[in-house]
Design a protein around this motif. Structure first.
Motif, mmCIF file in Angstrom:
data_model
loop_
_atom_site.group_PDB
_atom_site.id
_atom_site.type_symbol
_atom_site.label_atom_id
_atom_site.label_comp_id
_atom_site.label_asym_id
_atom_site.label_seq_id
_atom_site.Cartn_x
_atom_site.Cartn_y
_atom_site.Cartn_z
ATOM 1 N N SER A 20 4.053 9.764 -9.324
ATOM 2 C CA SER A 20 3.696 8.429 -8.051
ATOM 3 C C SER A 20 2.346 8.841 -7.893
ATOM 4 N N MET A 21 2.647 7.427 -7.557
ATOM 5 C CA MET A 21 1.219 6.853 -6.440
ATOM 6 C C MET A 21 1.420 5.839 -5.252
ATOM 7 N N GLY A 22 0.892 6.290 -4.436
ATOM 8 C CA GLY A 22 0.356 5.105 -3.320
ATOM 9 C C GLY A 22 -0.476 5.298 -2.704
ATOM 10 N N VAL A 23 -0.501 4.044 -1.557
ATOM 11 C CA VAL A 23 -1.315 3.953 -0.276
ATOM 12 C C VAL A 23 -0.510 4.473 1.076
ATOM 13 N N PHE A 24 -0.921 5.271 1.233
ATOM 14 C CA PHE A 24 -0.638 5.853 3.240
ATOM 15 C C PHE A 24 -1.567 4.393 3.828
ATOM 16 N N LEU A 25 -1.040 3.989 5.117
ATOM 17 C CA LEU A 25 -2.038 3.349 6.160
ATOM 18 C C LEU A 25 -1.308 4.378 7.383
ATOM 19 N N LEU A 26 -2.507 4.875 8.256
ATOM 20 C CA LEU A 26 -1.838 5.466 9.600
ATOM 21 C C LEU A 26 -2.501 4.921 10.707
ATOM 22 N N ARG A 27 -1.936 4.360 11.746
ATOM 23 C CA ARG A 27 -2.446 3.881 12.714
ATOM 24 C C ARG A 27 -3.615 4.668 13.161
ATOM 25 N N PHE A 46 7.700 9.598 14.881
ATOM 26 C CA PHE A 46 6.240 9.119 13.596
ATOM 27 C C PHE A 46 8.641 9.004 12.486
ATOM 28 N N TRP A 47 7.770 7.711 12.010
ATOM 29 C CA TRP A 47 8.347 7.260 10.785
ATOM 30 C C TRP A 47 7.940 5.576 10.188
ATOM 31 N N CYS A 48 8.042 5.936 8.776
ATOM 32 C CA CYS A 48 7.246 4.488 7.797
ATOM 33 C C CYS A 48 7.979 3.708 7.383
ATOM 34 N N GLY A 49 7.152 2.922 7.726
ATOM 35 C CA GLY A 49 7.260 1.819 7.389
ATOM 36 C C GLY A 49 7.051 1.178 6.042
ATOM 37 N N GLY A 50 6.975 0.012 5.674
ATOM 38 C CA GLY A 50 7.041 -0.353 3.999
ATOM 39 C C GLY A 50 5.677 -1.443 4.206
ATOM 40 N N GLU A 51 4.345 -1.612 3.024
ATOM 41 C CA GLU A 51 3.689 -2.691 2.785
ATOM 42 C C GLU A 51 3.534 -3.401 1.850
ATOM 43 N N PRO A 52 3.447 -4.672 1.336
ATOM 44 C CA PRO A 52 3.424 -4.579 -0.399
ATOM 45 C C PRO A 52 1.646 -4.554 -0.806
ATOM 46 N N TYR A 53 2.279 -3.453 -1.982
ATOM 47 C CA TYR A 53 0.290 -3.404 -2.664
ATOM 48 C C TYR A 53 -0.531 -4.707 -3.377
ATOM 49 N N PRO A 54 -1.261 -4.489 -2.683
ATOM 50 C CA PRO A 54 -2.387 -5.744 -2.856
ATOM 51 C C PRO A 54 -3.023 -5.711 -3.823
ATOM 52 N N GLY A 55 -3.377 -4.742 -4.783
ATOM 53 C CA GLY A 55 -4.559 -4.570 -5.686
ATOM 54 C C GLY A 55 -3.621 -4.726 -7.206
ATOM 55 N N PRO A 56 -4.988 -4.490 -7.445
ATOM 56 C CA PRO A 56 -4.350 -4.099 -9.471
ATOM 57 C C PRO A 56 -3.471 -3.657 -9.674
ATOM 58 N N ARG A 57 -3.027 -3.945 -10.953
ATOM 59 C CA ARG A 57 -0.940 -3.724 -11.579
ATOM 60 C C ARG A 57 -1.890 -2.060 -11.754
ATOM 61 N N VAL A 58 -1.152 -1.033 -12.355
ATOM 62 C CA VAL A 58 -1.600 -0.086 -12.483
ATOM 63 C C VAL A 58 -0.164 0.437 -13.051
ATOM 64 N N CYS A 59 -0.479 0.184 -15.097
ATOM 65 C CA CYS A 59 0.442 0.575 -16.126
ATOM 66 C C CYS A 59 -0.017 2.287 -16.655
ATOM 67 N N PRO A 60 1.255 3.255 -16.103
ATOM 68 C CA PRO A 60 1.787 4.182 -16.961
ATOM 69 C C PRO A 60 1.331 4.629 -17.916
ATOM 70 N N HIS A 102 3.327 0.739 -2.508
ATOM 71 C CA HIS A 102 3.719 1.614 -3.287
ATOM 72 C C HIS A 102 4.060 1.143 -4.532
ATOM 73 N N ILE A 103 2.956 1.803 -5.389
ATOM 74 C CA ILE A 103 1.929 1.677 -6.727
ATOM 75 C C ILE A 103 2.552 1.425 -7.960
ATOM 76 N N CYS A 104 3.072 3.035 -8.158
ATOM 77 C CA CYS A 104 4.185 3.150 -9.681
ATOM 78 C C CYS A 104 4.304 4.681 -9.264
ATOM 79 N N GLU A 105 5.836 5.010 -9.856
ATOM 80 C CA GLU A 105 6.393 6.228 -10.561
ATOM 81 C C GLU A 105 7.029 6.023 -11.202
ATOM 82 N N THR A 106 6.819 7.335 -11.888
ATOM 83 C CA THR A 106 7.529 7.623 -13.007
ATOM 84 C C THR A 106 8.426 8.347 -13.017
ATOM 85 N N GLU A 107 8.686 9.402 -14.411
ATOM 86 C CA GLU A 107 9.021 10.895 -13.809
ATOM 87 C C GLU A 107 7.877 12.026 -13.980
ATOM 88 N N SER A 108 6.563 12.079 -14.496
ATOM 89 C CA SER A 108 5.809 12.708 -14.109
ATOM 90 C C SER A 108 5.047 12.255 -12.539
#
Length: 215
Positions: A61-68, A201-215, A53-59
């Motif tokens: 959402s942004m994130g990264v999916f990683l697939l094996r 199929f199921w989805c796990g979670g990982e911390p986002y290591p990149g730069p902070r995104v400010c909406p 998860h990177i960020c989410e607003t009412e307008s």
């Protein structure tokens, strides 16, 4: 309308410039991909797909999916939403479909909640590819498969999923596939059956290591 098109074009250009290293990500080998991911595990197994998860607003959402390697995000929809998908590493095969008006469809071939759709494309995407785009009426349904190893993509949805406002995710299964050994020409009309996600199929979670995104 012209401003919307210009802004969309500019966003496409910016997203096309994003690379894995910009988000502090690196391609993973099979061992690392199998070990990655936390939460939502089943019987101690690593999830086939993880989300950062990177960020989410009412307008949006942004994130990264990683697939094996070999993992699949099943066929699903994005009701009333626009989206952009940019591959960061690896190769994805993305099948895109449009829902067709119910009035134009013949009777479904099976009982249950069925949907007539137009299978428009089935393409491979890599980091060198432009973003894959979807809108409320075009390519809104898609299935994403990791090909030849692990893959990751940046995902932007506008507006984000919100079941309270009718933007819930639905999963589908293709009812009428091509004959064995055949790959029919596209586009073509298909029947889809709304269903629960596949058991594997199921989805796990990982911390986002990149730069902070400010909406």
């Amino acid at each position: 309308m012209q401003n919307i098109k210009l802004n969309l074009h500019r966003l496409q250009q910016l997203l096309d410039e994003v690379r894995a290293e910009d988000l502090h990500l690196a391609p993973r080998g099979p061992a690392a991909a199998a070990a990655g991911g936390t939460g939502c595990s089943r019987s101690g197994a690593a999830p086939p797909v993880s989300y950062m998860h990177i960020c989410e607003t009412e307008s949006f959402s942004m994130g990264v999916f990683l697939l094996r390697g070999g993992a699949c995000i099943p066929l699903h929809d994005h009701p009333g939403m626009n989206g952009m998908l940019k591959v960061l590493y690896g190769t994805l095969r993305i099948a895109c479909m449009d829902a067709l008006p119910a009035a134009a469809a013949p009777p479904p071939p099976a009982p249950g909640p069925c949907l007539r759709a137009l299978l428009r494309s089935r393409q491979h995407y890599t980091p060198a590819s432009p973003p894959c785009l979807l809108s409320p009426h075009s390519d809104n349904l898609h299935q994403i498969d990791a090909v030849d190893g692990p893959a990751a993509f940046l995902d932007i949805l506008a507006p984000p999923y919100d079941p309270e406002h009718g933007r819930d995710c639905h999963y589908y299964r293709l009812l009428d596939g091509p004959p064995a050994g055949a790959e029919p020409a596209l586009p073509r009309e298909v029947w889809l059956l709304e269903t629960a996600p596949a058991a594997d199929f199921w989805c796990g979670g990982e911390p986002y290591p990149g730069p902070r995104v400010c909406p």
